[in-house]
Design a protein around this motif. Sequence first.
Motif, PDB file in Angstrom:
ATOM      1  N   LEU A  77       0.815  -1.213   0.000  1.00  0.00           N
ATOM      2  CA  LEU A  77       0.000   0.000   0.000  1.00  0.00           C
ATOM      3  C   LEU A  77       0.847   1.262   0.000  1.00  0.00           C
ATOM      4  O   LEU A  77       0.370   2.334  -0.243  1.00  0.00           O
ATOM      5  CB  LEU A  77      -0.917   0.017   1.229  1.00  0.00           C
TER       6      LEU A  77
ATOM      7  N   GLU B  40     -10.344  11.366  -9.865  1.00  0.00           N
ATOM      8  CA  GLU B  40     -10.349  10.383  -8.773  1.00  0.00           C
ATOM      9  C   GLU B  40      -9.688  10.960  -7.536  1.00  0.00           C
ATOM     10  O   GLU B  40      -9.878  10.489  -6.443  1.00  0.00           O
ATOM     11  CB  GLU B  40      -9.514   9.160  -9.167  1.00  0.00           C
TER      12      GLU B  40
ATOM     13  N   GLU C 221      -3.376   4.907   8.528  1.00  0.00           N
ATOM     14  CA  GLU C 221      -4.322   4.016   7.849  1.00  0.00           C
ATOM     15  C   GLU C 221      -4.705   2.858   8.757  1.00  0.00           C
ATOM     16  O   GLU C 221      -3.981   2.530   9.690  1.00  0.00           O
ATOM     17  CB  GLU C 221      -3.666   3.404   6.620  1.00  0.00           C
TER      18      GLU C 221
ATOM     19  N   ALA D 240     -11.762   7.324   2.852  1.00  0.00           N
ATOM     20  CA  ALA D 240     -12.268   6.222   3.675  1.00  0.00           C
ATOM     21  C   ALA D 240     -11.373   6.041   4.900  1.00  0.00           C
ATOM     22  O   ALA D 240     -11.847   5.861   6.030  1.00  0.00           O
ATOM     23  CB  ALA D 240     -12.334   4.944   2.853  1.00  0.00           C
ATOM     24  N   GLU D 241     -10.067   6.102   4.683  1.00  0.00           N
ATOM     25  CA  GLU D 241      -9.128   5.936   5.805  1.00  0.00           C
ATOM     26  C   GLU D 241      -9.255   7.102   6.781  1.00  0.00           C
ATOM     27  O   GLU D 241      -9.241   6.927   7.998  1.00  0.00           O
ATOM     28  CB  GLU D 241      -7.688   5.836   5.288  1.00  0.00           C
TER      29      GLU D 241
ATOM     30  N   SER E 204      -8.153  11.200  -2.284  1.00  0.00           N
ATOM     31  CA  SER E 204      -8.822  10.235  -3.153  1.00  0.00           C
ATOM     32  C   SER E 204      -9.892   9.529  -2.326  1.00  0.00           C
ATOM     33  O   SER E 204      -9.947   9.682  -1.102  1.00  0.00           O
ATOM     34  CB  SER E 204      -7.819   9.202  -3.662  1.00  0.00           C
ATOM     35  N   ALA E 205     -10.714   8.738  -3.022  1.00  0.00           N
ATOM     36  CA  ALA E 205     -11.780   8.012  -2.320  1.00  0.00           C
ATOM     37  C   ALA E 205     -11.184   7.083  -1.259  1.00  0.00           C
ATOM     38  O   ALA E 205     -11.685   6.985  -0.139  1.00  0.00           O
ATOM     39  CB  ALA E 205     -12.621   7.217  -3.320  1.00  0.00           C
ATOM     40  N   HIS E 206     -10.088   6.439  -1.619  1.00  0.00           N
ATOM     41  CA  HIS E 206      -9.434   5.523  -0.674  1.00  0.00           C
ATOM     42  C   HIS E 206      -8.960   6.290   0.556  1.00  0.00           C
ATOM     43  O   HIS E 206      -9.197   5.883   1.701  1.00  0.00           O
ATOM     44  CB  HIS E 206      -8.260   4.825  -1.372  1.00  0.00           C
ATOM     45  N   ALA E 207      -8.300   7.430   0.315  1.00  0.00           N
ATOM     46  CA  ALA E 207      -7.779   8.216   1.436  1.00  0.00           C
ATOM     47  C   ALA E 207      -8.915   8.758   2.299  1.00  0.00           C
ATOM     48  O   ALA E 207      -8.794   8.852   3.523  1.00  0.00           O
ATOM     49  CB  ALA E 207      -6.908   9.350   0.913  1.00  0.00           C
TER      50      ALA E 207
ATOM     51  N   ASP F 252      -2.621   9.818  -3.400  1.00  0.00           N
ATOM     52  CA  ASP F 252      -3.897   9.780  -2.695  1.00  0.00           C
ATOM     53  C   ASP F 252      -4.218  11.091  -1.992  1.00  0.00           C
ATOM     54  O   ASP F 252      -5.349  11.311  -1.585  1.00  0.00           O
ATOM     55  CB  ASP F 252      -3.883   8.658  -1.629  1.00  0.00           C
TER      56      ASP F 252
END
Lengths: 51, 472
Positions: A11, B73, B143, B35-36, B30-33, B14
């Motif tokens: 990651l 994104e 994270e 969420a975290e 970003s969407a991932h970041a 991100d």
Amino acid sequence: MSIHSMEVLVLAYFDPGSGSLVLQSLVGGMAGLMVFGKYLWVFMKDRVCGR
Amino acid sequence: MTLLAELSSYRDRDARVFYDTAGGVFRALSAHAMAEWDAMRRTQFFQQAIENGNIVRTEQLSATEFTPDSESEQRAGMLRHELIPFVSYPFEWSFGMLQDAALLHLDLLAAALNEDFTFKDGTAYNLQWIGTRPVFIDVVSVERLIPGRAWAGYRQFCQTFLYPLLLQAYKNVPFHPWLRGRLEGITPQECWSLMSFRDFFRRGVPAHVWLHAWLQSRPALDEVDSAKALATAGFHKEQIRANVRGLQRLVRGLRWSPPASTWSEYAGANSYSAEDRQRKENFVRSVVQSKRWGLVWDVGCNTGNFSRIAAENSDQVVALDADPLAIERLYQSLKSEPDGQRAPILPLVSNLVDLSGGLGWRGAERKALENRGRPELTLCLALVHHLVVGHGIPMRELLAWFADLGTNLVIEFITKDDPMVRRLLRGRRDNYADYEPHVFDRLLSEMFNVVRKETLASGTRTLYFAEVRSGS
């Protein structure tokens, strides 16, 4: 342990270093000996097979 | 809202850094970041860290302030950060500052692990300073911990925190040129090469240096997918915890025992009479009290005595000195003061005749000192002779540099018959024709508006307060 959770294996946005990851299992306790053993096995195999 | 991208913020796609025109700092997630971030901000450790001032204050922009970019994104959400008064880099910190920053990082990691979170990196550049407190600024680095995963930031931590500290504690080699020379820091192999046989038995060396170096670039390691292998073997967060505890003990126990440098003994050995010292302090204090100052630089701050005077009526003082020991002593002295009463002084190791320029990709990742904030007022006391006579900087160019900074100036000129200057001239040919009071007067008046001038009783030292010459 689900293999699927390991699909994205790294990651980090940089290379954490395989050696640095393995080292943590050594300094962090005895449970990582299995991993180190596997590495050692490959290492020895290379030496014996004269690569 | 017009946003300008920070050129150096490219590694972590991100969460890129942006600025608005008012100087606010933002991160586009970003969407991932997102969420975290969403998971992390609810944790106790994060809220506690914010409250304690250990993590920079951060807020998520509301829907009215920010519309997610459907086409990009990279913009699912936006964070705004509290501003750092003056950005600094690990190669400018004293030993104690790097040590405390490292300990904060480890403490935060330990607290995060308790709630199953981890830090995805471990670089010293994720820390900054507010006053004399280290602050973690890269909130997106935190994270959710994935079971079986080791700490990805461990090597960065070693390279930018541990090895520099070991170099200075064990070998008495200041880490500043090393960290400035390469942003990634000292590699395990290099650190091991610097250790002698005797060092092998010192704390931290067998595991974090020797073994670490040995495990780098082993062909066999490429065949073993380490991350996967660790997970399959049942690597547990308890191992990260144990490692962190070991690092905390190690870092906490490191001590730098330097030989006393000439400048650290300065305060006791300099030749000001008590009366002159008082007059000098009064002069500086009257300038400091004349108006509320924003950013003040004290160049050649040494003991920080005059930095403290400047801090009485300014928002932020940056105390600069080329001597790592002087900065370390100033830092420890400031740190020992009670929390609420600490002066807003940031001590930094910096040599005016050898300033770091732009570093990294496009020379823009780390900025030159003068590009991180121009001072409104600069104190240059008992320093000119070191620069002009000691280093040979032409007087005109020195003053021109201050003029270019656009700063008001409190500056001291010391004549050649003063013992401090005589010491510098010893063994040197005196070809410093520009180091004369009338030349200094003329040049200063040319480039500044000289408001006040006072010669101390000794007759050899003159203080000036010079204002920016408008319209120049």
